[in-house]
Scaffold this active site. Sequence first.
Site, PDB file in Angstrom:
ATOM      1  N   LYS A 127     -33.782  86.587  42.973  1.00  0.00           N
ATOM      2  CA  LYS A 127     -34.248  85.243  42.609  1.00  0.00           C
ATOM      3  C   LYS A 127     -34.335  85.064  41.093  1.00  0.00           C
ATOM      4  O   LYS A 127     -33.941  84.018  40.564  1.00  0.00           O
ATOM      5  CB  LYS A 127     -35.600  84.981  43.279  1.00  0.00           C
ATOM      6  CG  LYS A 127     -35.468  84.825  44.810  1.00  0.00           C
ATOM      7  CD  LYS A 127     -36.817  84.848  45.502  1.00  0.00           C
ATOM      8  CE  LYS A 127     -36.687  84.637  47.011  1.00  0.00           C
ATOM      9  NZ  LYS A 127     -37.931  84.938  47.737  1.00  0.00           N
ATOM     10  N   LYS A 153     -30.109  83.876  48.534  1.00  0.00           N
ATOM     11  CA  LYS A 153     -30.243  84.392  47.160  1.00  0.00           C
ATOM     12  C   LYS A 153     -29.458  85.677  46.955  1.00  0.00           C
ATOM     13  O   LYS A 153     -28.973  85.953  45.855  1.00  0.00           O
ATOM     14  CB  LYS A 153     -31.705  84.611  46.775  1.00  0.00           C
ATOM     15  CG  LYS A 153     -32.458  85.639  47.610  1.00  0.00           C
ATOM     16  CD  LYS A 153     -33.311  85.001  48.642  1.00  0.00           C
ATOM     17  CE  LYS A 153     -33.715  85.979  49.730  1.00  0.00           C
ATOM     18  NZ  LYS A 153     -34.508  85.361  50.785  1.00  0.00           N
ATOM     19  N   GLY A 174     -40.950  79.727  54.797  1.00  0.00           N
ATOM     20  CA  GLY A 174     -41.408  78.967  55.964  1.00  0.00           C
ATOM     21  C   GLY A 174     -40.396  77.895  56.336  1.00  0.00           C
ATOM     22  O   GLY A 174     -39.644  77.407  55.484  1.00  0.00           O
TER      23      GLY A 174
HETATM   24  N1  HSE Z   1     -38.867  87.312  51.963  1.00  0.00           N
HETATM   25  C1  HSE Z   1     -39.192  86.262  51.051  1.00  0.00           C
HETATM   26  C2  HSE Z   1     -40.630  86.388  50.589  1.00  0.00           C
HETATM   27  C3  HSE Z   1     -39.016  84.879  51.608  1.00  0.00           C
HETATM   28  O1  HSE Z   1     -41.389  87.231  51.083  1.00  0.00           O
HETATM   29  O2  HSE Z   1     -40.999  85.616  49.715  1.00  0.00           O
HETATM   30  C4  HSE Z   1     -37.589  84.420  51.623  1.00  0.00           C
HETATM   31  O3  HSE Z   1     -37.063  84.283  50.338  1.00  0.00           O
END
Ligand code: HSE
Length: 430
Positions: free
Chosen positions: A202, A102, A300
Amino acid sequence: MGIKLGILGLGTVGTGTVQLLQDHVGRHPLLQLVEIYRVGVKSIDKPRGVTLPKEVMTTDLEAIVNDPEVDIIVELIGGLEPARELILKAIQNGKHVVTANKAVISRFGTEIFTTANQNRVYVMLEASVGGGIPVIQPLKQSLSVNRIHTVTGIVNGTTNYILTRMQTEGSSFESVLADAQRLGYAEADPTADVDGADAADKISILASLAFGGRINREEVNCEGIRQVSKTDITYADKLGFVIKLLAIAEKISSSFLSVRVHPTLVPKAHPLANINGVYNAILVEGDPLGQVMFFGPGAGAGATASAVSSDILNLIARLQYQQADDAPIDPLLGCSHQDYCQIAPISQLTTRFYARFLTKDQPGVIGKLGTCFGEYGVSLESVVQTGFQDELAEIVVVTHDVKEGDVKQALEEIRTFEAIDSIPSLLRVL
Ligand code: HSE
């Protein structure tokens, strides 16, 4: 004909993706065409959760993107460089790209997609937002007949986990963060998560797809959760809210979007209020659809591998059945945005606010606050004084919908009042 993959990176997501692709029984039959041809890693000897032939592994990532045999590059190394450079090289060599990155897409999307269109290849990014949740392809295809008004997401699992535990345990940010790091839920360097940059990357991607234009990542207002205190969580609870880190992209006029990340008081009855722990959810509102919410595991190995592999599947289908070498880019799969969306400065935002004041306990303080807010056109919905902190009165104010700039101006003046000790919190209310 086999489709040869060059996978860059064999960390959590890379390992999950190789595991999924090696175990294709019961999955879409096209996955059987995949050949894991090269996997680029930092260290060949590191023990891994997958078994791969020795000749597949290499530390020369550049050789993979330059190898004429490779059809699809799967970039799973993350970060800005060398990811950006490797993606661009792969595209220039005529390879399709699948990425979970991202940061690189939100900052260098213009360069990457322009180069991809020139070379008639696709850059697929389902795994870049929401881990395993399908949201990129739905925004590009199933939802694109709608006029989207708002995309509101809980898109960072680390911060949602921290806020959920602060709320359920009454613990402080610092103690939950330390525990989350010990348990492996938060990175050793949690900056990108807790300061909102990950969520801002994002929402830039989601906004671009929802509103059909490019987003200048620098213009996205970004506030994290460090300043959220357990006192505010308790007050929010009493007032009927939970505090969530929301990423919001919203059409606020015919030509302007508001794109922002900030901790937000969310009414307990709102669909996003009950998204807890490491889960993510994205609520899309449009016309004529109304509301649709995507919910699931936002990170995950298995979840993200599912998203990465769905992009690989899409590309296999094109390579196998549809693609003449000179075919134009399919606008439902590629990126055809030319122009940048106009993003309004945060001072133009109209929303409700929650503010907490520590004041001397003397007559007329609440009256003075109300008068000053009124002078700046800020209408108040509620004012409560319930507690004391070190002999200072604690006053909590919730406003009606007001301009952010007006609230900030009123607070500047209020700060100068002799009776005001401090204004520890200012949060937006959904
Ligand atoms: N670091 C991100 C989170 C996960 O804590 O959602 C990877 O995009």
